[in-house]
Write an enzyme that holds these catalytic residues in place. Structure first.
Site, mmCIF file in Angstrom:
data_model
loop_
_atom_site.group_PDB
_atom_site.id
_atom_site.type_symbol
_atom_site.label_atom_id
_atom_site.label_comp_id
_atom_site.label_asym_id
_atom_site.label_seq_id
_atom_site.Cartn_x
_atom_site.Cartn_y
_atom_site.Cartn_z
ATOM 1 N N GLU A 12 0.815 -1.207 0.000
ATOM 2 C CA GLU A 12 0.000 0.000 0.000
ATOM 3 C C GLU A 12 0.853 1.263 0.000
ATOM 4 O OE1 GLU A 12 -3.835 -1.784 2.480
ATOM 5 O OE2 GLU A 12 -2.066 -1.055 3.569
ATOM 6 N N ASP A 197 -12.038 -5.412 -2.082
ATOM 7 C CA ASP A 197 -12.933 -6.579 -2.062
ATOM 8 C C ASP A 197 -14.293 -6.152 -1.555
ATOM 9 O OD1 ASP A 197 -13.022 -7.322 1.099
ATOM 10 O OD2 ASP A 197 -11.026 -6.632 0.536
#
Length: 230
Positions: A12, A197
């Site tokens: 990230e 997700d």
């Protein structure tokens, strides 16, 4: 303005290191790694989960004292209408896995602490407006991202959280403790995350497939914010 960008995972934070490099390591302990890009910009890898995030935030707030913290990375969406790799700007910070309701606290409220930590409405509105004007290729969403120490793959857990927190749009594992610690220092926090997700049984597989794209889109959004502030 002194800005600190905090992400849990190296995947990230990687786009930021590539874009803003080189950086100087000023603190490294366990999973926590803090880079000084220049005197007004810091990159922090906090490690995954609430304890790591709180530890990173405490060191950051006490030693660096940024003017604003931007927590970023990925998030699991509770809203099926949010597309994978969309970016969500959270309206507030709170926990989804704290239960002291037997003592008349709200669901998610840590005893003797606020029930939640709202983002300043004016700041949130300006950030959403800025991003919707500047980004292309993905949508900018807005809503409440809650924090839990659990990845949202359990259908039972997801059902319970939907019942207890009907305004939730997504879940992460770090943001609320960062906001809680930062509140002790009166430092504002933003949470800007890419959807990796949709919560439920398929979430782990989808996360692996979408992690890079969701992280990249979150980076693009945060880069715009940073350049606007600096």
């Amino acid at each position: 303005m002194k800005i600190a960008i905090v992400a849990a995972m190296k995947e990230e934070l990687h786009p930021f290191e590539e874009h803003f490099a080189p950086g100087k390591v000023v603190f490294e302990k366990g999973p926590i790694r803090l880079l000084e890009v220049h005197e007004n910009l810091y990159l922090v890898q906090s490690g995954i989960g609430k304890a790591n995030a709180a530890a990173a935030a405490a060191w950051l707030c006490d030693k660096i004292h940024p003017d604003i913290i931007i927590n970023t990375g990925t998030t699991g969406s509770f809203n099926p209408d949010f597309a994978l790799a969309d970016v969500i700007v959270s309206t507030k910070f709170a926990y989804s896995d704290v239960d002291a309701t037997g003592f008349d606290y709200a669901w998610g409220q840590v005893p003797q602490m606020p029930a939640d930590y709202p983002v300043d409405a004016y700041l949130h509105g300006k950030i959403v407006e800025l991003l919707r004007e500047k980004v292309s290729g993905f949508n900018i969403q807005s809503g409440f991202i809650a924090t839990s120490d659990s990845f949202m793959s359990s259908v039972d857990a997801v059902t319970t959280i939907r019942e207890k927190l009907p305004d939730i749009v997504a879940s992460d594992m770090e943001a609320a403790p960062i906001a809680q610690v930062a509140s002790f220092y009166n430092i504002p926090v933003l949470n800007v995350r890419g959807v990796s997700d949709h919560v439920g049984g398929d979430a782990p597989d989808t996360f692996e497939e979408t992690l890079e794209k969701a992280s990249q889109n979150a980076f693009e959004a945060v880069r715009i914010i940073v350049e606007h502030f600096l």
